[in-house]
Design an enzyme around this catalytic site. Structure first.
Site, PDB file in Angstrom:
ATOM      1  N   ASP A   1       5.570  -2.311   7.592  1.00  0.00           N
ATOM      2  CA  ASP A   1       6.581  -2.387   6.528  1.00  0.00           C
ATOM      3  C   ASP A   1       7.948  -2.905   6.982  1.00  0.00           C
ATOM      4  O   ASP A   1       8.728  -3.377   6.170  1.00  0.00           O
ATOM      5  CB  ASP A   1       6.777  -1.011   5.881  1.00  0.00           C
ATOM      6  CG  ASP A   1       5.495  -0.470   5.264  1.00  0.00           C
ATOM      7  OD1 ASP A   1       4.582  -1.263   5.012  1.00  0.00           O
ATOM      8  OD2 ASP A   1       5.413   0.754   5.048  1.00  0.00           O
TER       9      ASP A   1
ATOM     10  N   GLY B   1      -0.195   5.167   8.947  1.00  0.00           N
ATOM     11  CA  GLY B   1      -0.930   3.920   8.703  1.00  0.00           C
ATOM     12  C   GLY B   1      -1.054   3.109   9.983  1.00  0.00           C
ATOM     13  O   GLY B   1      -0.105   3.020  10.749  1.00  0.00           O
TER      14      GLY B   1
HETATM   15  O1  F6P Z   1       3.231   2.205   5.628  1.00  0.00           O
HETATM   16  C1  F6P Z   1       2.197   1.286   5.677  1.00  0.00           C
HETATM   17  C2  F6P Z   1       1.500   1.155   4.340  1.00  0.00           C
HETATM   18  O2  F6P Z   1       0.475   0.199   4.480  1.00  0.00           O
HETATM   19  C3  F6P Z   1       2.402   0.808   3.166  1.00  0.00           C
HETATM   20  O3  F6P Z   1       2.705  -0.567   3.133  1.00  0.00           O
HETATM   21  C4  F6P Z   1       1.572   1.281   1.995  1.00  0.00           C
HETATM   22  O4  F6P Z   1       2.408   1.640   0.907  1.00  0.00           O
HETATM   23  C5  F6P Z   1       0.857   2.483   2.554  1.00  0.00           C
HETATM   24  O5  F6P Z   1       0.918   2.384   3.974  1.00  0.00           O
HETATM   25  C6  F6P Z   1      -0.589   2.624   2.148  1.00  0.00           C
HETATM   26  O6  F6P Z   1      -1.075   3.834   2.615  1.00  0.00           O
HETATM   27  P1  F6P Z   1      -2.621   4.160   2.804  1.00  0.00           P
HETATM   28  O7  F6P Z   1      -3.149   3.342   3.923  1.00  0.00           O
HETATM   29  O8  F6P Z   1      -2.646   5.614   3.100  1.00  0.00           O
HETATM   30  O9  F6P Z   1      -3.311   3.799   1.515  1.00  0.00           O
END
Ligand code: F6P
Length: 365
Positions: free
Chosen positions: A152, A11
């Site tokens: 996070d 992410g």
């Molecule tokens: O790890 C960062 C994060 O934004 C988390 O807070 C969340 O659970 C996840 O990634 C969301 O993932 P994606 O961007 O793949 O939907």
């Protein structure tokens, strides 16, 4: 000069660009060639245009931009041996034997495994005639340094990860905006805060926005949370506290003591049915990861990026890979594998609902 590859993975997080910029510039200043590896591990596997030499100019005007200008991905191919073999072939083609990985715990675990596997990948590439034998001497080992880019704040070993502060700003802006409409209508609002199974963001945002209640995974409510929430609100109004609104923050991974998920709509139902309140739900989601980086994140990422290059310059074939961390206000190097293992242990303990141990382990370096 040495050749350094930099990539962002998993992410995105605000501040990643500031780290990339610092790596390019400190690297060049020290006489290295720095390469962007675009689209994370996927770009490393695919090679071609994804690997490009960085210039001073190309790292201009990115410190103020959110996200990551060199792209990021959650890559499945790198989890397979053939994917890592292709990635190694591409790096060797460019002569890159120093890597800086900017990402969350998954991305950094991948980097560490890649480093440990490197000699066997090189052997296989030679056996399969995918690289020429004369390349072996100059690529016998791979140095890796990790930077934690994640909103996070769920990585053990560092007080703050790159992006957390900006995400907190984004949440704060959203809560402040919601407050004006909430107060106007005498409505309650329940907000879902993204952060996987870490409660740092909702906790910090809740304190700074006078939230009535905060639900986080690490400290699930004891007993009947529905009744406790109603009792708390009734007591407040009995004590004469007049509130035109109540803001309740629910972490994406919030659970009760039995491990059942607590969702915003559960909280809304309790307040509507039992407290007869008018309540709306807002899921902040990726808004938290959006927008530009705060000054704090730009400084943090710049300091960490510079230290990452210095750590690579100090690395020897036997030095264990390190991750650049914030300890109080100091930038320090920590053992990458230890930090990753502790972070994984926290996830395991969460699964076993050993909450006190989670808090203990998170608090320790
Ligand atoms: O790890 C960062 C994060 O934004 C988390 O807070 C969340 O659970 C996840 O990634 C969301 O993932 P994606 O961007 O793949 O939907």
């Amino acid at each position: 000069g040495q050749k350094i590859g930099v990539f962002t993975s998993g992410g995105d997080a605000q501040g990643m660009n500031a780290a990339v910029r610092a790596i390019v510039r400190v690297g060049m200043f020290l006489g290295c060639k720095v390469f962007y590896i675009k689209e994370g591990y996927q770009g490393m596997v695919d090679g071609g245009d994804n690997i490009q030499e960085a210039t001073w100019q190309s790292s201009s005007n990115i410190i103020n931009v959110g996200g990551t200008v060199i792209g990021s991905a959650r890559c499945m191919d790198f989890k397979e041996r053939w994917g890592r073999l292709k990635a190694a072939q591409n790096l060797i083609y460019w002569g890159i034997t120093n890597l800086i990985a900017i990402g969350g715990d998954g991305s950094l675990t991948g980097a560490n495994c890649f480093r440990l596997e490197w000699p066997s990948l090189v052997r296989e590439l030679v056996d399969k005639d995918m690289i020429s034998k004369d390349k072996i001497a100059q690529c016998s080992h791979l140095n890796i340094v990790g930077l934690v880019g994640s909103i996070d704040n769920d990585f053990c070993g560092t007080d703050m990860t790159i992006g957390v502060d900006s995400a907190l700003h984004r949440i704060q802006e959203a809560v402040d905006s919601i407050m004006t409409t909430a107060v106007s209508h005498k409505r309650g609002f329940v907000l879902e805060i993204m952060g996987r199974n870490c409660g740092y963001l909702p906790l910090a945002a809740g304190i700074s926005s006078e939230a009535t209640a905060i639900f986080i995974p690490e400290d699930p409510p004891v007993g009947d949370w529905r009744q406790a929430l109603c009792d708390q609100m009734t007591e407040k109004s009995k004590s004469g506290e007049v509130r035109r609104t109540h803001i309740i923050l629910v972490a994406e991974g919030a659970i009760d003591r039995e491990g059942n998920a607590i969702k915003c709509y559960d909280v809304q139902k309790v307040l509507t049915d039992q407290m007869k309140m008018d309540v709306r739900v807002t899921v902040l989601g990726h808004v938290q990861r959006g927008g530009n980086a705060s000054a704090f994140d730009r400084l943090l990422a710049t300091r960490m990026g510079a230290e990452a290059v210095l750590a690579l310059m100090d690395a020897t074939p036997t030095t264990p890979a390190c991750v650049i961390c914030l300890d109080g206000s100091d930038i320090v190097r920590r053992h990458l594998l230890n930090a990753v293992q502790k972070t994984k242990k926290v996830v395991e303990l969460m699964g076993e609902r050993r909450f006190e141990d989670v808090v203990q382990l998170r608090g320790r370096q």
